[in-house]
Motif scaffolding. Structure first.
Motif, mmCIF file in Angstrom:
data_model
loop_
_atom_site.group_PDB
_atom_site.id
_atom_site.type_symbol
_atom_site.label_atom_id
_atom_site.label_comp_id
_atom_site.label_asym_id
_atom_site.label_seq_id
_atom_site.Cartn_x
_atom_site.Cartn_y
_atom_site.Cartn_z
ATOM 1 N N ASN A 51 -10.214 -6.809 3.298
ATOM 2 C CA ASN A 51 -9.825 -5.746 2.361
ATOM 3 C C ASN A 51 -8.694 -4.894 2.926
ATOM 4 O OD1 ASN A 51 -11.676 -6.477 0.410
ATOM 5 N ND2 ASN A 51 -13.282 -5.177 1.271
ATOM 6 N N ALA A 52 -8.761 -4.584 4.208
ATOM 7 C CA ALA A 52 -7.693 -3.795 4.835
ATOM 8 C C ALA A 52 -6.371 -4.565 4.803
ATOM 9 C CB ALA A 52 -8.072 -3.437 6.265
ATOM 10 N N TRP A 53 -6.461 -5.871 5.067
ATOM 11 C CA TRP A 53 -5.255 -6.698 5.015
ATOM 12 C C TRP A 53 -4.670 -6.713 3.608
ATOM 13 C CZ3 TRP A 53 -1.391 -8.491 7.568
ATOM 14 C CH2 TRP A 53 -0.643 -9.549 7.070
ATOM 15 N N ARG A 54 -5.514 -6.870 2.611
ATOM 16 C CA ARG A 54 -5.041 -6.889 1.219
ATOM 17 C C ARG A 54 -4.384 -5.564 0.841
ATOM 18 N NH1 ARG A 54 -4.374 -11.519 1.097
ATOM 19 N NH2 ARG A 54 -6.120 -12.887 1.354
ATOM 20 N N MET A 55 -4.972 -4.457 1.282
ATOM 21 C CA MET A 55 -4.371 -3.143 1.005
ATOM 22 C C MET A 55 -2.994 -3.028 1.651
ATOM 23 S SD MET A 55 -6.146 -1.177 -0.953
ATOM 24 C CE MET A 55 -5.452 0.412 -0.570
ATOM 25 N N LEU A 56 -2.853 -3.632 2.815
ATOM 26 C CA LEU A 56 -1.595 -3.544 3.544
ATOM 27 C C LEU A 56 -0.474 -4.306 2.850
ATOM 28 C CD1 LEU A 56 -0.352 -2.509 6.235
ATOM 29 C CD2 LEU A 56 -0.928 -4.733 7.201
ATOM 30 N N ILE A 57 -0.791 -5.464 2.309
ATOM 31 C CA ILE A 57 0.284 -6.328 1.801
ATOM 32 C C ILE A 57 0.383 -6.404 0.288
ATOM 33 C CG2 ILE A 57 0.263 -7.769 3.859
ATOM 34 C CD1 ILE A 57 -1.259 -9.865 2.101
ATOM 35 N N SER A 58 -0.530 -5.783 -0.428
ATOM 36 C CA SER A 58 -0.578 -5.984 -1.877
ATOM 37 C C SER A 58 0.403 -5.149 -2.684
ATOM 38 C CB SER A 58 -1.996 -5.710 -2.386
ATOM 39 O OG SER A 58 -2.865 -6.688 -1.874
ATOM 40 N N TYR A 59 0.803 -4.007 -2.191
ATOM 41 C CA TYR A 59 1.640 -3.114 -2.989
ATOM 42 C C TYR A 59 3.109 -3.277 -2.638
ATOM 43 C CZ TYR A 59 -2.690 -0.818 -4.215
ATOM 44 O OH TYR A 59 -3.938 -0.561 -4.688
#
Length: 115
Positions: A51-59
């Motif tokens: 989840n932290a990785w997704r938050m980092l690269i998703s926006y």
């Protein structure tokens, strides 16, 4: 006469509500370089989950083209080296590529300075 006053008050309240809604803005998430760096470091040291990785690269980071380029490179590293296993989400090669990316992020001039 009561109908006219009721209509005027209703119109005024309706207009006030519409004006208030027009003044509201949608919340926006804006990741700065320091936030991206912290997120990247937590992934590198094995303290981040998926989840932290997704938050980092998703926006998308349209406000900072250099940071957006690094984010896109993270997506490429993910395609090549992502395992999704804890504690390290990446292969050793992927972690090394993320470390190199971190060093390039630190070497970037301040966002306020011309590049």
């Amino acid at each position: 006469m009561t109908i006219v006053i009721t209509l005027c008050v209703s119109f005024a309240i309706f207009s006030l509500v519409i004006w208030g809604l027009m003044q509201m803005r949608t919340p926006r998430f804006r990741m700065e370089r320091a936030d991206f760096l912290r997120g990247l470091e937590t992934v590198i040291v094995g303290q981040a989950d998926e989840n932290a990785w997704r938050m980092l690269i998703s926006y998308p980071m349209r406000h900072d083209p250099a940071l957006e380029a690094l984010r896109l490179e993270c997506l490429q590293i993910e395609d090549d080296e992502y395992t999704g296993k804890l504690p390290y989400l990446f292969t050793d090669t992927g972690l090394e590529r993320l470390r190199d990316l971190r060093e390039r992020l630190l070497a970037l001039p301040s966002h306020d300075e011309p590049e």
